[in-house]
Enzyme design. Structure first.
Site, PDB file in Angstrom:
ATOM      1  N   TYR A 208      23.696 -10.327 -30.314  1.00 17.92           N
ATOM      2  CA  TYR A 208      22.399 -10.285 -31.047  1.00 17.92           C
ATOM      3  C   TYR A 208      21.694  -8.711 -31.114  1.00 17.92           C
ATOM      4  CZ  TYR A 208      22.017 -15.224 -29.118  1.00 17.92           C
ATOM      5  OH  TYR A 208      22.381 -16.505 -28.827  1.00 17.92           O
TER       6      TYR A 208
ATOM      7  N   HIS B 178      30.899 -16.665 -25.741  1.00 22.76           N
ATOM      8  CA  HIS B 178      29.869 -17.063 -26.851  1.00 22.76           C
ATOM      9  C   HIS B 178      30.605 -17.984 -27.770  1.00 22.76           C
ATOM     10  CE1 HIS B 178      26.275 -15.149 -29.075  1.00 22.76           C
ATOM     11  NE2 HIS B 178      26.546 -16.531 -29.329  1.00 22.76           N
TER      12      HIS B 178
END
Length: 285
Positions: free
Chosen positions: A53, A118
């Protein structure tokens, strides 16, 4: 805030704050820090982020927010549950601890409470599993888990990591209009006491405009977004991590976690957004 037990011990709040798309623009930094600070002050204790992010920018936003909250006494470190994620290309035996160290530095913490892969990448799961377990043993993370893993991925993980699977959670896309995990993945995790973390539980805000949900929500005295979110946290073994920046949305989401839906309410939602009849590929955003 209600919590769920983690399979490897400990507990996680059923509602948290997502930070996807934070940390991408310097001009938004002040507002984003203020949002996370406001969330903590309201009572949010679960914060989800990732090195992906904003290429670490979101972790910096979270880190600054936590540092300020700790300094002002709004919260104690042990009251917070911080989640971050390692990029798949960093998730090798050597790369995982290096990535974790960078995330810890950006967060300004000495421990990440839950550290996730992830999504699956080029490195063997056995290597990632070994690296994660070493990080737990070293105290740099409290628990480890995965994200965007479907049932076959979880079954493979159980094989390569051994019978005593200590993967604490799996984070996937799950919402009232995206119920694919209910066919096999969610039952698989429930059998093992492994929480499913639902990202985009309001479908990035789209469910706030769902006409059928809006009509039902109006009757219940809530918003469509709150109804969609309350439905997610009403599912056994599920945690929701909606992203919000505006204070009103933060408060609405927190209130949704306390909303109790009746059996009749849940049945009505099933009619509006029916559960899937067969398995399909896991959705990703």
């Amino acid at each position: 805030m209600r919590t769920l037990e983690l399979s490897a011990n400990g507990a996680i709040p059923v509602l948290g704050l997502g930070t996807w798309r934070m940390g991408e623009a310097p001009a938004s930094r002040k507002a984003e820090v203020a949002a996370v600070r406001a969330a903590i002050a309201m009572g949010y204790r679960l914060i989800d982020t990732a090195e992906m992010y904003g290429e670490g920018g979101a972790e910096e936003v979270v880190g600054q927010s936590i540092a300020e909250a700790l300094r002002t006494g709004d919260v104690k470190r042990e009251e917070l549950f911080v989640v971050s994620k390692v990029y798949p290309h960093n998730a090798s035996r050597e790369g995982t601890p290096a990535a974790c160290a960078r995330s810890l530095a950006r967060l300004g913490l000495d421990r990440i409470d839950l550290y996730l892969l992830h999504w699956r990448g080029e490195h063997p799961l056995a290597e990632t599993c070994e690296a994660m377990r070493l990080l737990v043993a070293d105290g740099r993370i409290g628990h480890w888990g995965v994200s965007n893993f479907d049932t076959d991925d979880m079954e493979e993980l159980a094989v390569v990591c051994g019978d005593a699977l200590d993967c604490a959670a799996n984070q996937v896309y799950y919402a009232v209009n995206e119920r694919g995990p209910e066919v096999s993945l969610l039952p698989w995790q429930r059998e093992r006491g492994m929480p499913l973390m639902a990202y985009s539980p309001i479908d990035q805000g789209a469910l706030a405009r769902d006409a059928a949900l809006k009509k039902m929500a109006q009757r219940l005295g809530v918003t469509a977004a709150q109804l969609a979110l309350a439905w997610v946290v009403a599912q056994p073994g599920v945690v929701a991590i909606p992203k919000a920046v505006r204070e009103a949305h933060l408060r609405d989401n927190l209130a949704a976690a306390a909303l109790r839906l009746s059996a009749e309410d849940l049945a009505e939602i099933d009619r509006l957004h029916p559960p899937p009849r067969r398995k399909k590929p896991l959705a990703m955003i």
